[in-house]
Design an enzyme around this catalytic site. Structure first.
Site, mmCIF file in Angstrom:
data_model
loop_
_atom_site.group_PDB
_atom_site.id
_atom_site.type_symbol
_atom_site.label_atom_id
_atom_site.label_comp_id
_atom_site.label_asym_id
_atom_site.label_seq_id
_atom_site.Cartn_x
_atom_site.Cartn_y
_atom_site.Cartn_z
ATOM 1 C CG HIS A 171 -48.817 -15.430 -20.292
ATOM 2 N ND1 HIS A 171 -48.562 -14.695 -19.167
ATOM 3 C CD2 HIS A 171 -48.391 -16.682 -20.024
ATOM 4 C CE1 HIS A 171 -47.998 -15.477 -18.249
ATOM 5 N NE2 HIS A 171 -47.891 -16.687 -18.746
ATOM 6 C CB SER A 220 -44.312 -18.689 -19.380
ATOM 7 O OG SER A 220 -45.193 -19.722 -19.087
ATOM 8 C CG ASN A 273 -44.916 -15.008 -15.268
ATOM 9 O OD1 ASN A 273 -45.383 -15.235 -14.154
ATOM 10 N ND2 ASN A 273 -45.121 -15.806 -16.299
ATOM 11 C CD GLU A 277 -48.894 -10.781 -18.833
ATOM 12 O OE1 GLU A 277 -48.389 -9.899 -18.142
ATOM 13 O OE2 GLU A 277 -48.329 -11.869 -19.059
#
Ligand SMILES: NC(=O)c1ccc[n+]([C@@H]2O[C@H](COP(=O)([O-])OP(=O)(O)OC[C@H]3O[C@@H](n4cnc5c(N)ncnc54)[C@H](O)[C@@H]3O)[C@@H](O)[C@H]2O)c1
Length: 318
Positions: free
Chosen positions: A144, A123, A195, A156
């Site tokens: 990701h 992450s 994120n 990603e």
């Protein structure tokens, strides 16, 4: 290695994310092997896959007989060598601990055929560091996903400093083949793109709560019925263009000084965590949940994502 050369993929770690990866690869016609140290996790993973597939059948996204074929492409093992040998692609999803991932990657490399790509679903950790003990860091790349990975389209692609452009391209093309929506991240940055934005909004939500401006229900409603609705179709940059950049300029100038800019996790959150209130998994977080209510919240989320994706595709195609 090209995306079309990948016929079998190994999921290294089959917890919350790994099982969903297996389902995505099998839906796209590839063999998927789930590997985990813990056999119980493999059982739970298969259970999650079965529930995910039956929801897709119920929603008419997968035919009944096709669902059996998808399921037959998924296998499990607790033997690392078996998962890696014969796979052209490995997708790691073990816990978010740098040392664990750094130790694991050279082991994967040791069993893997020479051109196998080693992707990590980290992450936030650095791909360059994860690949630092590998002989072939050019074959290591970040990939990701978001939970639940078989339903949330974004992937990603994060090249580390030594990832070859060819490897990053294959990961990107593979995400397309998996019917997901990839973005190529230009340089390694903690939290990548998705994120960073999600946490920026979460920081402001906690700030609003701590300042007593609104409670959890009002905050959630405000997002679900305004910006959240827009964001499923338009990104923040497109929204600014549509709204008029002069207006956005005035609002940013006035409002930015009032927005959260704290560098620590918010107290309202750490207090709940320290009291063991972790959300659905413990029955209480910002809200309270019975066991059935927690399961129902997950089922409704998955159903909504399935239907929403179809709707967004229809609108884009019209
Ligand atoms: N959960 C999410 O929403 C989410 C979203 C995006 C990215 N990620 C990232 O994905 C990765 C996995 O997260 P998760 O939520 O699936 O974790 P998880 O804890 O649900 O699953 C991890 C699995 O790895 C297994 N495991 C532990 N050590 C292992 C080893 N050495 N070899 C093989 N298996 C091992 C565990 O038994 C467990 O089944 C993390 O890097 C996380 O940051 C998670």
């Amino acid at each position: 290695m090209k995306a079309d050369d990948i016929r079998r993929a190994g999921m290294i770690g089959s917890g919350t994310m790994g099982a969903g990866f297996g389902l995505s690869f099998a839906l796209a016609g590839m063999e998927a092997v789930l590997y985990d140290l813990d056999p119980r996790q493999l059982e739970l993973g298969l259970d999650r896959i079965d529930r995910g597939l039956s929801l897709m059948v119920q929603e008419g996204q997968v035919e009944g007989r096709e669902s059996d074929r998808v399921r037959s492409r998924i296998s499990t093992t607790t033997d690392l060598e078996e998962a890696v040998r014969g796979s052209q692609y490995l997708l790691e999803a073990v816990p978010e601990v740098l040392e664990l991932k750094k130790d694991l990657f050279p082991k994967l490399e040791g069993y893997a055929a020479p051109r196998t790509i080693l992707a990590s679903n980290t992450s936030a950790l650095s791909i360059t560091q994860i690949a630092s003990a590998c002989r072939r860091p050019d074959l290591v790349c970040g990939m990701h996903w978001f939970n639940p990975p078989e339903l949330v389209p974004l992937v990603e692609v994060i090249p580390g400093r030594k990832t070859s452009p060819k490897t990053a391209r294959t990961v990107y093309d593979l995400a397309l083949k998996l019917d997901h929506v990839p973005i190529m991240v230009k340089k390694e940055a903690p939290g990548f793109v998705g994120n960073r934005m999600q946490l920026a909004l979460f920081r402001e939500a906690m700030h609003i709560l701590e300042e007593g401006i609104a409670g959890p229900e009002e905050i959630d409603k405000a997002v679900k019925h305004s910006v959240g609705l827009r964001w499923s179709l338009l990104g923040p940059v497109e929204i600014a263009d549509l709204g008029g950049l002069d207006t956005w300029g005035y609002v940013a100038e006035y409002l930015f000084p009032f927005l959260a800019d704290n560098h620590q996790a918010p107290k309202v959150l750490t207090d709940l965590v320290s009291r063991g209130k972790l959300g659905v998994k413990t029955g209480e977080g910002f809200y309270s949940y019975s066991q059935e209510a927690g399961q129902e919240a997950v089922r409704r989320r998955d159903l909504y994502f399935l239907r929403q994706r179809r709707l967004v595709e229809e609108i884009k195609g019209s």
